[in-house]
Design an enzyme around this catalytic site. Structure first.
Site, PDB file in Angstrom:
ATOM      1  N   SER A 178     -86.275 -31.344  28.033  1.00 27.66           N
ATOM      2  CA  SER A 178     -85.255 -31.459  29.074  1.00 27.66           C
ATOM      3  C   SER A 178     -84.967 -30.049  29.573  1.00 27.66           C
ATOM      4  CB  SER A 178     -83.997 -32.107  28.501  1.00 27.66           C
ATOM      5  OG  SER A 178     -83.084 -32.376  29.537  1.00 27.66           O
ATOM      6  N   GLU A 179     -85.014 -29.856  30.886  1.00 32.53           N
ATOM      7  CA  GLU A 179     -85.014 -28.488  31.403  1.00 32.53           C
ATOM      8  C   GLU A 179     -83.702 -27.744  31.192  1.00 32.53           C
ATOM      9  OE1 GLU A 179     -85.571 -31.239  33.193  1.00 32.53           O
ATOM     10  OE2 GLU A 179     -84.819 -31.072  35.261  1.00 32.53           O
ATOM     11  N   ASN A 180     -82.645 -28.455  30.800  1.00 34.43           N
ATOM     12  CA  ASN A 180     -81.415 -27.740  30.476  1.00 34.43           C
ATOM     13  C   ASN A 180     -81.436 -27.150  29.074  1.00 34.43           C
ATOM     14  OD1 ASN A 180     -81.338 -30.526  29.755  1.00 34.43           O
ATOM     15  ND2 ASN A 180     -79.150 -30.374  29.359  1.00 34.43           N
ATOM     16  N   GLY A 181     -82.599 -27.252  28.392  1.00 33.00           N
ATOM     17  CA  GLY A 181     -82.741 -26.489  27.159  1.00 33.00           C
ATOM     18  C   GLY A 181     -82.946 -27.253  25.873  1.00 33.00           C
ATOM     19  N   SER A 186     -86.482 -22.205  29.056  1.00 31.53           N
ATOM     20  CA  SER A 186     -86.877 -23.569  29.377  1.00 31.53           C
ATOM     21  C   SER A 186     -87.775 -23.612  30.621  1.00 31.53           C
ATOM     22  CB  SER A 186     -85.629 -24.421  29.609  1.00 31.53           C
ATOM     23  OG  SER A 186     -85.988 -25.767  29.762  1.00 31.53           O
TER      24      SER A 186
END
Lengths: 220, 219, 220, 219
Positions: free
Chosen positions: B45-48, B87
């Protein structure tokens, strides 16, 4: 899921003419078991990206004596007289970068960044031939990012997925190199079960790591 | 099975054991529910987060643990957390194997427009462009037509493109297309779907290249 | 050594016309106690670098309604209709960046890098007006780095020196913002003794952090 | 007190409580031994440590814990480890308050040459250029003359410069110079040192701007 292999299998992944990244600051944080095995192998015409090239007769220094390194990219080769000599004889090409520029170029390569502008080295001998750019009135040098075919890195512990943690100052270049090569092999003290490393403490997530090799007895 | 569930289930077949997968919001999020038992993927998930697990019940939601759609999630064993720069380094640097995205439009060359909302100022892009740029494989999982029944697959998109990079595969409730050499290629019909219906609801030219299992079905 | 202050003192460090970085992905990882206090203050003509501008009437969204934000730099403003409206009325300038470009620009600013080349967005509307460069045959867009006067970030725990750790996905933009502003204020759940956080787990070393504020009751 | 110890002790007076300090090899490493009790600094080592402590005894050396000179060190409470990219981000990004460096030569404008060894191929630079670029304050702590008794402070360096940036302060066993507006300014003589000796052993022009305590000494 990282595959667990021994040092011989790790070295077999390296081909003639490959560009390698090798972790470590001097011998600290260098994957010495794999490097030692590499010195028993035959891969040649290697380009090596590493802060140093080992010490005389130790670590990557052995490969230099074996004349298997074509080119080295790093920041500090003066401490190994064998490297200096090989360079003077024209057997070893050297590309010297300020240490911060080297670290940043590797990080950029792993992060899909094509290149960046650093203020370090402006106006010095190491700026020769480099593109300059004024940004907000300050001068910077362009530096392209670095990538490699194979990264040989050193970590402390891995879990079976390939998540890595490091130990003290042996971390140095290893986490960036883990991101910047087509094939990443990590030499570790120990492989633990998945779940044994906490989600907050993992420094290198497993998606970067292809192979794990447990550190062995290492003659130095 | 409803259309969206069919799309998710069909898309799931494209994933391989060990894949690192980033999922867009909507249908893509459903895909992991349809994985075979022997296929384990790692959801990025690109938020980390690497290792996103299923949604928690509302009583187990943790305010500090959400996915890129800002919905509460859980994490699986072996997961890790990292900052946004790291990320997106993973995404741009080619370390995410597959991204599954929704879209508003797809053009005849397989390029998608999935960020700029029709008739509105362009004020949100999020991670869409980075994912299109860096993911190893891009799969679009989308309804074949939009809310108004109009084709999403069109000659030229009316909306701004997300990337010049064409996607690799398009999965709808009617068909599966792959994109090669800048052309759409119909490779599979959904059960109960017909070539005629696909032609009718597709606003772009496409080639037909049935995959083996379709040929044996005598389409 | 970071100085411990309350939210009022934190907000007093912000001047009219300042550029602020504010951590968080939506409201997750946003320093809401300080942002809430900021909405009670009078600082105006602010430029805010943040992935979003809160939600309608929440977090940074309040400052938008108060017309105290002159410009916002971020990646996703569509989810707050107040922001869209303020922009349409010409009250709020918006600079939209792909989320990865935003994150990288902040990291670059903190690391003394002047700018970098990203492949993201090439050929799209967001490439308009940006310098392009071919590197190894691939096209990239130039992006200058970002810095701010004040960074308001959210962490989980701090020690008294200012070393920070984060919690789960609330980490997001906070560690980079901690590096990229002249004054850095971290809102934390708890301040622990020096030594309580291990040297390996610290994500933001204390040299980045100027002030600590303990999270308070926060109406939302 | 020997010359090197004097230089280290004098340099220590320039550090303020709370400073983040990066120390070069040689004399700079000794500086922290001379800090007053009420001044605590945080030693940054560019190989990835904040909070370096004293050297351990040989029996307590940890092979994974060395400073940038590759010598065994310890760490203090509140220390942290990080990778080289993060470490040099701290340096270039202006987060290190002071760096104390040795040098081979210094020119009349206060620029130093401390990386390229005389008569040898230029094969090592390490972190010197980054430190000169990014540190808040640069102090050179060096013997006034080189091994051959020749001045290190010269009109123009014979060796390659490390950076165009002039250093802020030069501390030798004979004198202290500050650099302002591209000129060297002698601000202090060491005890037992004379202006004549400084002039004799300095190969560059300098102004004299005694600091207050020197004036009261009636120099």
């Amino acid at each position: 899921m990282a595959k667990i292999i021994d040092a011989k299998e790790a070295v077999a992944l390296i081909k003639d003419g490959d560009c390698l990244m090798v972790g470590g600051f001097g011998l600290v944080g260098c994957p010495l078991t794999i490097v030692n095995e590499l010195s028993q192998s035959h891969a040649k015409d290697l380009t090596i990206i590493s802060n140093n090239l080992g010490e005389p007769g130790k670590g990557l220094g052995v490969l230099v004596l074996q004349k298997r390194v074509k080119k080295a990219i790093g920041s500090y080769f003066t401490s190994n007289p064998d490297v200096v000599q090989a360079n003077q004889k024209g057997e070893l090409e050297i590309q010297l970068l300020p240490q911060g520029t080297l670290a940043e170029a590797i990080r950029a390569g792993g992060a899909g960044i094509g290149g960046f502008y650093t203020p370090t080295g402006v106006g010095t001998k190491l700026a020769e031939g480099k593109e300059r750019k004024l940004i907000n009135g300050k001068e910077y040098l362009f530096e392209p990012s670095l990538r490699a075919d194979v990264a040989l890195i050193r970590a402390y512990k891995a879990d079976r997925l390939g998540n890595l943690i490091y130990r003290k100052s042996s971390r140095n270049f290893n986490p960036m190199m883990a991101t910047a090569a087509a094939t990443v092999i990590a030499e570790v003290d120990e492989i633990v079960d998945v779940g044994a490393l906490s989600a907050e403490e993992i420094v290198t997530p497993h998606l970067f790591v292809d192979y794990l090799t447990v550190k062995g007895e290492c003659r130095l | 099975m409803k259309a969206k569930e069919y799309i998710a289930a069909r898309t799931a077949k494209e994933l391989q054991d060990g894949d690192v997968v980033n999922l867009g919001i909507g249908i893509p999020t459903l895909v992991v529910d349809y994985l075979p038992r022997d296929v384990r993927v790692f959801v990025h998930s690109e938020n980390g987060i690497l290792g996103v697990g299923p949604s928690p019940g509302p009583e187990h939601a943790d305010a500090d643990l959400v996915n890129a759609g800002k919905l509460p999630v859980t994490v699986e064993e072996g997961s890790s957390f990292f900052d946004s720069a790291a990320s997106f380094g993973m995404i741009r640097g080619g370390h995410v194997d597959v991204t599954i995205l929704g879209t508003l439009e797809i053009n005849q060359r397989g390029q998608i427009a999935n960020w700029a909302v029709p008739g509105k100022a362009v004020l949100g892009v999020g991670g869409a462009m980075d994912l299109l740029e860096g993911a190893g494989k891009v799969i679009v999982a989308t309804m074949h037509t939009n809310k108004d029944g109009q084709p999403k697959i069109v000659k030229e998109t009316s909306l701004e493109l997300t990337s010049l990079r064409p996607v690799d595969l398009i999965v709808t409730e009617l068909a599966v297309f792959c994109v090669r050499d800048g052309r759409l290629r119909l490779i599979e019909l959904a059960p109960h779907s017909t070539l005629e219906e696909v032609r009718q609801k597709t606003g772009a030219e496409f080639d037909i290249e049935w995959r083996e299992n379709m040929e044996t079905k005598g389409v």
